[in-house]
Motif scaffolding. Structure first.
Motif, PDB file in Angstrom:
ATOM      1  N   SER A 253      -8.942  -0.024  -0.034  1.00 14.06           N
ATOM      2  CA  SER A 253      -8.260   1.092   0.625  1.00 14.06           C
ATOM      3  C   SER A 253      -9.060   1.549   1.837  1.00 14.06           C
ATOM      4  O   SER A 253     -10.289   1.407   1.877  1.00 14.06           O
TER       5      SER A 253
ATOM      6  N   ALA B  45       0.829  -1.205   0.000  1.00 11.82           N
ATOM      7  CA  ALA B  45       0.000   0.000   0.000  1.00 11.82           C
ATOM      8  C   ALA B  45       0.864   1.256   0.000  1.00 11.82           C
ATOM      9  O   ALA B  45       2.073   1.211   0.256  1.00 11.82           O
TER      10      ALA B  45
ATOM     11  N   GLU C 210     -12.575   2.069  -7.944  1.00 10.33           N
ATOM     12  CA  GLU C 210     -11.133   2.281  -7.925  1.00 10.33           C
ATOM     13  C   GLU C 210     -10.609   2.287  -6.481  1.00 10.33           C
ATOM     14  O   GLU C 210     -11.166   2.938  -5.605  1.00 10.33           O
ATOM     15  N   GLY C 211      -9.533   1.541  -6.261  1.00 12.41           N
ATOM     16  CA  GLY C 211      -8.939   1.506  -4.931  1.00 12.41           C
ATOM     17  C   GLY C 211      -9.692   0.649  -3.939  1.00 12.41           C
ATOM     18  O   GLY C 211      -9.566   0.860  -2.713  1.00 12.41           O
TER      19      GLY C 211
ATOM     20  N   PHE D  30       0.142   0.737 -10.212  1.00 17.78           N
ATOM     21  CA  PHE D  30       0.215   1.088  -8.790  1.00 17.78           C
ATOM     22  C   PHE D  30       1.548   0.675  -8.173  1.00 17.78           C
ATOM     23  O   PHE D  30       2.040   1.336  -7.265  1.00 17.78           O
TER      24      PHE D  30
ATOM     25  N   THR E 119     -16.726   5.543  -6.541  1.00 14.99           N
ATOM     26  CA  THR E 119     -16.481   4.441  -5.608  1.00 14.99           C
ATOM     27  C   THR E 119     -17.695   4.250  -4.716  1.00 14.99           C
ATOM     28  O   THR E 119     -18.570   5.118  -4.635  1.00 14.99           O
TER      29      THR E 119
ATOM     30  N   ALA F  56      -3.782   3.281   0.960  1.00 17.95           N
ATOM     31  CA  ALA F  56      -4.358   3.108  -0.370  1.00 17.95           C
ATOM     32  C   ALA F  56      -3.740   1.913  -1.088  1.00 17.95           C
ATOM     33  O   ALA F  56      -2.528   1.702  -1.054  1.00 17.95           O
ATOM     34  N   VAL F  57      -4.614   1.145  -1.746  1.00 19.88           N
ATOM     35  CA  VAL F  57      -4.180   0.032  -2.590  1.00 19.88           C
ATOM     36  C   VAL F  57      -4.934   0.108  -3.911  1.00 19.88           C
ATOM     37  O   VAL F  57      -5.959   0.785  -4.025  1.00 19.88           O
ATOM     38  N   SER F  58      -4.424  -0.590  -4.904  1.00 18.00           N
ATOM     39  CA  SER F  58      -5.080  -0.621  -6.210  1.00 18.00           C
ATOM     40  C   SER F  58      -4.612  -1.859  -6.964  1.00 18.00           C
ATOM     41  O   SER F  58      -3.473  -2.320  -6.791  1.00 18.00           O
ATOM     42  N   ASP F  59      -5.515  -2.388  -7.802  1.00 17.79           N
ATOM     43  CA  ASP F  59      -5.163  -3.515  -8.660  1.00 17.79           C
ATOM     44  C   ASP F  59      -4.562  -3.065  -9.991  1.00 17.79           C
ATOM     45  O   ASP F  59      -4.161  -3.899 -10.797  1.00 17.79           O
ATOM     46  N   ARG F  60      -4.512  -1.779 -10.220  1.00 19.12           N
ATOM     47  CA  ARG F  60      -3.954  -1.298 -11.477  1.00 19.12           C
ATOM     48  C   ARG F  60      -2.466  -1.673 -11.580  1.00 19.12           C
ATOM     49  O   ARG F  60      -1.731  -1.554 -10.592  1.00 19.12           O
TER      50      ARG F  60
ATOM     51  N   ARG G 248       3.928   2.980  -5.906  1.00 22.02           N
ATOM     52  CA  ARG G 248       4.491   2.698  -4.581  1.00 22.02           C
ATOM     53  C   ARG G 248       5.952   3.117  -4.513  1.00 22.02           C
ATOM     54  O   ARG G 248       6.437   3.554  -3.461  1.00 22.02           O
TER      55      ARG G 248
END
Length: 310
Positions: free
Chosen positions: A233, A139, A229-230, A267, A209, A260-264, A271
C-alpha cells in the motif's frame, strides 16, 4: 526521540527533495473529481485552470478564463465533450483557438495532473514522476485535500520528519520508531524506514507495519508499506502551490492519495464496499492534516522571521 529528529537532517532531506525535477506537472485533484457533464476549476501556482472530460472520457484542461470576455469557464457546462461558457455560450473542444490553448494533462487513474510550463520553470517531462503503486483495479483508493498558509517545502519537511508522528498523532499511532534515516550529507539510501503501529478507527487494536518514506520529486513524499498488514500500500502526499491569500501569504494545497491493498481474503469484499470506506479514509487523513498543517504553517512563519532552527 527528539534528539534523533535533527533539524539539520530534516532540512537536508527537504533540500534534496526540492532539487528533484517534477517536469512542470502539478496535481489538479482526484481522478473522480473530474466528472463527465461539468467542468472542474482549480487555481494552481496562481494560474486559473479548468478541466473537463472529452467525448471519449479523456482529461482536458486549459486556462480558466473564457477567451471571449473572460468569464470563469468552471461555471459553464459540458455538452458532448465540449466546454460551453455560461455567459455567451462559446464552445471549447480542447483544441487551440484565438486567445486560448490547452494544457498537457495526465490521468493516472487516481489523480488528475496538469502541466504548467509557464510557472513550472523546468524542462518539461512527457508525464509526471509517478512512483510505483498498486493497480487501482485491485486497491481501495481515497483522495483527501486540504489547504494551509505555507509553501510546498513546509509540507515536504513535515512528511520528512517521521519522528513527530507518535507525539503529534497519538490517536492514530500507538508506537513509532525510526529505524533508518538518511545521512545529512546525502550519503547512503535517501529514505526513512519507520516501524509504526496504527490504531484502527473504532477498534481497541493496533496494526504493526514497516513503512518507507521517499521523495520522488520536489512536491511529493511517498510512504510505502514494506512489511506487515497492507504490504504494498502507498500514501502519496502531493504539495500543490495555490497562490496567495488576501494578505499576500502563500497557500498550499495538500492532496493525499491513499492506495491500499491487502492479501487478506476479505479485502476483495472490502473493495466492493469502497464507496462506503472512502469517506472514513478521508476523515482519518483530514484529522492528521489538521495537525500537520498547523505544523507546516508554523514552520513557514518561523522561516519568514529567520528563526527556523537548523
Amino acid at each position: 526521540m527528539w534528539r534523533a529528529a535533527s533539524p539539520a537532517l530534516i532540512t537536508a532531506a527537504t533540500e534534496r527533495a526540492l532539487s528533484r525535477p517534477a517536469g512542470n506537472w502539478f496535481v489538479l485533484g482526484a481522478t473522480r473529481a473530474v466528472t463527465a457533464g461539468r467542468p472542474f476549476g482549480r487555481t494552481v501556482a496562481g494560474q486559473e485552470v479548468v478541466a473537463w472530460r472529452g467525448s471519449g472520457g479523456e482529461l482536458l484542461a486549459g486556462p480558466g478564463a473564457c477567451p471571449h470576455l473572460g468569464a470563469p469557464l468552471c461555471d459553464g457546462r459540458v455538452r458532448s465533450g465540449r466546454l460551453i461558457c455560461h455567459w455567451h455560450g462559446m464552445p471549447i473542444d480542447g483544441r487551440p483557438i484565438a486567445g486560448w490553448a490547452p494544457y498537457p494533462t495526465y490521468d493516472d487513474g487516481v489523480l488528475a495532473w496538469v502541466r504548467l510550463d509557464v510557472v513550472g520553470g523546468e524542462t518539461p517531462l512527457d508525464r509526471p514522476v509517478l512512483p510505483p503503486r498498486p493497480s487501482p483495479a485491485r486497491a481501495i483508493e481515497a483522495v483527501t485535500e486540504t489547504t494551509g498558509v505555507c509553501e510546498p517545502q513546509d509540507v515536504l519537511a513535515n512528511r520528512l520528519d517521521p519522528w513527530h508522528g507518535g507525539w503529534l498523532h497519538p490517536y492514530s499511532f500507538a508506537a513509532l520508531s525510526v529505524v533508518e534515516a538518511p545521512a545529512s550529507d546525502g550519503s547512503g539510501p535517501d529514505r526513512f524506514v519507520v516501524d509504526v503501529s496504527y490504531r484502527l478507527p473504532g477498534r481497541a487494536m493496533v496494526v504493526p507495519t514497516r513503512a518507507v518514506f521517499t521523495a520522488p520529486d520536489r512536491r511529493t513524499v511517498v510512504m510505502r508499506v514494506q512489511d506487515g498488514e497492507g504490504a504494498g500500500s502507498v500514501v502519496e502526499t502531493h504539495a500543490v502551490p495555490v497562490g496567495v491569500d488576501d494578505r499576500g501569504r502563500p497557500l498550499t494545497s495538500v492532496v493525499e492519495a491513499v492506495i491500499a491493498v491487502s492479501d487478506r481474503p476479505g479485502f476483495a469484499v472490502g473493495r466492493l464496499l469502497a464507496p462506503a470506506l472512502r469517506p472514513l479514509v478521508r476523515r482519518t487523513a483530514a484529522r492528521l492534516w489538521r495537525d500537520d498543517l498547523a505544523y507546516a504553517q508554523r514552520r513557514w512563519q518561523l522561516r519568514q522571521r529567520g528563526r527556523l532552527p537548523g
